[in-house]
Design a protein around this motif. Structure first.
Motif, mmCIF file in Angstrom:
data_model
loop_
_atom_site.group_PDB
_atom_site.id
_atom_site.type_symbol
_atom_site.label_atom_id
_atom_site.label_comp_id
_atom_site.label_asym_id
_atom_site.label_seq_id
_atom_site.Cartn_x
_atom_site.Cartn_y
_atom_site.Cartn_z
ATOM 1 N N THR A 174 -0.443 3.480 -8.348
ATOM 2 C CA THR A 174 -1.377 4.280 -9.139
ATOM 3 C C THR A 174 -0.667 5.511 -9.726
ATOM 4 O O THR A 174 -0.896 5.881 -10.882
ATOM 5 N N SER A 175 0.215 6.106 -8.936
ATOM 6 C CA SER A 175 0.956 7.273 -9.439
ATOM 7 C C SER A 175 1.827 6.878 -10.618
ATOM 8 O O SER A 175 1.989 7.641 -11.580
ATOM 9 N N ASP A 178 12.985 10.296 -5.701
ATOM 10 C CA ASP A 178 13.250 11.719 -5.422
ATOM 11 C C ASP A 178 13.348 11.983 -3.923
ATOM 12 O O ASP A 178 13.829 13.020 -3.498
ATOM 13 N N ILE A 231 -6.185 5.929 -1.272
ATOM 14 C CA ILE A 231 -5.750 4.563 -1.536
ATOM 15 C C ILE A 231 -6.594 3.966 -2.659
ATOM 16 O O ILE A 231 -7.664 4.484 -2.978
ATOM 17 N N ILE A 291 0.830 -1.206 0.000
ATOM 18 C CA ILE A 291 0.000 0.000 0.000
ATOM 19 C C ILE A 291 0.872 1.268 0.000
ATOM 20 O O ILE A 291 1.922 1.306 0.653
ATOM 21 N N HIS A 313 2.835 2.496 -2.094
ATOM 22 C CA HIS A 313 4.185 2.473 -2.666
ATOM 23 C C HIS A 313 4.265 3.158 -4.035
ATOM 24 O O HIS A 313 5.315 3.189 -4.648
ATOM 25 N N VAL A 339 -3.740 -2.484 -9.242
ATOM 26 C CA VAL A 339 -4.363 -3.200 -8.124
ATOM 27 C C VAL A 339 -4.159 -2.453 -6.811
ATOM 28 O O VAL A 339 -3.226 -1.664 -6.679
#
Ligand SMILES: Nc1nc2c(ncn2[C@@H]2O[C@H](COP(=O)(O)OP(=O)(O)OP(=O)(O)O)[C@@H](O)[C@H]2O)c(=O)[nH]1
Ligand SMILES: [Mg+2]
Length: 644
Positions: free
Chosen positions: A17-18, A118, A39, A12, A14, A61
């Motif tokens: 999605t980004s 970063d 989330i 979760i 990590h 996912v």
């Protein structure tokens, strides 16, 4: 255009999605709750066109431990995985669990993406890479590329794109020849259109206007609209992600986990044979008959695990199991599955489906284990042959076979024809492609011959058995077509003769030439005896004939309906018997009841005959015994009242 499907995986927050957004520009978190909580809950979908003209479907996912069930549904059937690990946090529980799941599901290839670089010193990055190398060591990701990116600064994103392009080129394109199957991962209503389901086209193809079926419910609908990656298409093929608008299906009648297929191709099952790999970090040995969560396709059901080859499965061991499911699912040979614990909810194992429609097995049976070993290690072709050989005396259809092996119908047909050419099987119904293997056919043939032999022995005076009589003596699964094939083959091979509509063994020497005219003599003697007829023993002694021969004549006459057998060795002529029966019924109608002495008086016969006779009337339910008396069974008065 070639189609490849990529799934994300990882703990979760990590940055999965980004990362998808950095690659495609699309935010796949659509739900209000997802936005609010920051989330992912449901699966997210988008796509990307790679430089080498491959369309990469992407399934994002959730990483939250509560939604691992969604994750399994999402990655079931993907080609590539991107295992996402935040460089500032390193390997976390769901990093490992998702990796286990991908390994158990046999995801073919993938890469590791270290995100959020970063936020981190470069030296620390090397440490994370070491940690990653360690966890992927014994997995399919062992030699996979490890890329470091930042979805914020976009550092590393171009390199990631090239890596994905290279990997996608290595993925073999799916054949769209197989049976159409789409495990449903989303269901929703579109205003003005109705029910829409989405999923990955695992195999086969689907066209606009086709009738489709939803399993396990079996309800049917029509494909009103078909979209692949947001564009309307005429046809969708294996490897694509499709959205199917269904006409004639209520949204409430479909749910995630259902399978979309063509009618009469697949059938759901609640009993499955499988090979289970129990993870070495499972908390305790797996006992026989424990109930766990079983994931296959996009479905999740509870399953009792029957261990077939051992008392318990220790962590790190593998074994043959039979799964009894609480609800039906669609599962085919070579499908992969995952097992998660039902109390402590974590992934504890997974494996491969060996047979989706097996019989219930005895445990510790070496023949069962041998068969399952072949299904596990053999090719699809070997599995197919085994199913044909084991199909029994009823045979098996192409449809049943396609339900049990993962093979394009064309390939199955050509193997069947090959086997026919070699004499390994027979066609029962060329239209439905129903076949029977040689072994079971020989068994059936033996049964038919044995039945005829037995009949001849019992009724040496009878000419033979009618076809219909013989058919009722064979197993019920033998259909008309198979029966006809069997009879013609037996006649052709001259083992059986069909004469006057009766079948007989050609070796049977029918003694119809009752040279001594015994049948007539027996009939006359029994008729003359009236209600005190002679026995076969008495007649054979009187005539100096063999007792066996005379008894065979008695049996023959019973079969012909001439004599009635009341008890062993007591036979009446049907004329005497019928007239006594009428006399008894008339008597009971006027007197209501009869005592044994009264009955004896009526027959004018000794006890030796009278007692068996009255008991026989009880037995055939003409009379009912009430203490010392007998009455007509079923009130005769009632019957009479009903008459006009
Ligand atoms: N600085 C930095 N922040 C990032 C990066 N990638 C993601 N984040 C942040 O990390 C947080 C979680 O990112 P998500 O992409 O939602 O993580 P996720 O893996 O999809 O999370 P789940 O789907 O819930 O498992 C968000 O606040 C992102 O803005 C990155 O490369 N650099
Ligand atoms: Mg997410």
């Amino acid at each position: 255009m070639k189609h490849v499907i990529l799934g994300t995986a990882g703990h979760i927050d990590h940055g999965k999605t980004s990362l998808v957004k950095a690659l495609t520009g699309v935010d796949t978190d659509r739900l209000k709750e997802e936005k609010e909580r920051g989330i992912t809950i449901e699966l997210g979908f988008t796509f990307l066109d790679l430089p080498s003209r491959i369309r990469l479907g992407i399934i994002d996912v959730p990483g939250h431990e509560k939604f691992v069930k969604h994750m399994v549904a999402g990655v079931w059937g993907i080609d590539l995985v991107a295992l996402v690990i935040a460089a500032d946090e390193g390997v976390m529980p769901q990093t490992r669990e998702h990796l286990d799941i991908c390994r158990l599901l046999r995801v073919k290839k993938g890469l590791v993406v270290l995100t959020k670089i970063d936020l981190l010193d470069r030296e620390l990055l090397e440490l994370v890479k070491e940690e990653v190398t360690e966890i992927v060591q014994d997995t399919f990701l062992k030699n996979a590329p490890i890329l470091a990116v930042s979805s914020v600064t976009r550092e590393g994103i171009p390199q990631l794109l090239s890596a994905l392009d290279l990997l996608s080129q290595e993925i073999k394109e799916r054949s769209s020849e197989g049976l159409f199957r789409l495990p449903i991962d989303r269901v929703f209503t579109m205003k003005g259109f109705g029910t829409v389901v989405t999923g990955t086209m695992i195999s086969g193809n689907l066209s606009l206007g086709e009738t489709v079926q939803i399993l396990p419910s079996g309800s049917e609908g029509k494909v009103r609209n078909l979209q692949v990656y947001g564009r309307s298409v005429e046809k969708a093929v294996a490897g694509e992600r499709a959205a199917v608008n269904l006409q004639g299906v209520e949204t409430s009648a479909v749910e995630r986990g259902d399978v979309l297929t063509r009618p009469n191709t697949l059938s759901p099952t609640q009993l499955i044979d499988a090979y289970l790999e129990y993870l070495s970090d499972a908390p305790r040995p797996l006992k026989h008959r424990t109930k766990q969560r079983f994931h296959v396709g996009t479905s999740l059901v509870n399953a009792s695990i029957f261990l077939l080859d051992r008392e318990a499965l220790a962590p790190g061991e593998s074994g043959f199991v039979q799964l009894r499911l609480e609800r039906p699912v669609v599962a085919l040979h070579q499908d992969r599955f995952v097992i998660r614990g039902s109390s402590a909810i974590q992934t504890i194992g997974g494996g491969v489906i060996l047979d989706g429609h097996p019989d219930k097995h005895r445990r510790f049976s070496s023949s069962v284990i041998a068969d399952l070993s072949l299904l596990k290690d053999g090719t699809s072709e070997q599995a197919l042959r085994q199913h044909i050989h084991h199909s029994g005396t009823g045979g098996i259809t192409l449809e049943d076979l396609l339900n049990r092996v993962e093979m394009p119908p064309g390939d199955v047909q050509s193997i069947i024809r090959q086997m026919e050419g070699r004499g390994d099987l027979l066609f029962i119904d060329p239209e439905k492609l129903k076949v029977i293997a040689k072994g079971p056919y020989q068994v059936l043939r033996g049964m038919a011959l044995a039945q005829l032999g037995e009949f001849h022995q019992r009724f040496p005076m009878k000419f033979g058995l009618s076809k219909e009589e013989l058919r009722t003596k064979l197993p019920p699964e033998v259909d008309v077509k198979l029966f006809q094939i069997l009879i013609s083959e037996l006649i052709q091979s001259k083992e059986v003769v069909l004469e006057k509509d009766k079948l007989r063994l050609s070796g049977h020497h029918f003694s119809s030439v009752d040279e001594k005219g015994l049948a007539k003599r027996v009939e006359a003697a029994v008729l003359k005896g009236g209600l005190q007829p002679p026995s076969s023993k008495e007649l054979s002694e009187e005539w100096s004939e063999s007792e066996g021969e005379v008894r065979a004549i008695f049996e023959h006459l019973v079969h012909e309906g001439v004599l009635v057998r009341i008890k062993s060795e007591i036979y009446f002529h049907h004329v005497s018997f019928e007239s006594l029966r009428e006399q008894l019924v008339t008597y009971l109608k006027s007197h209501r009841e009869i005592t044994t002495p009264q009955f004896k008086e009526m027959t004018k016969a000794s006890r030796k005959y009278a007692i068996p006779l009255i008991e026989y009337f009880d037995q055939i339910k003409l009379t009912l015994r009430l203490g010392e008396k007998r009455v007509l069974r079923g009130s005769s008065q009632n019957t009479e009242k009903k008459l006009p």
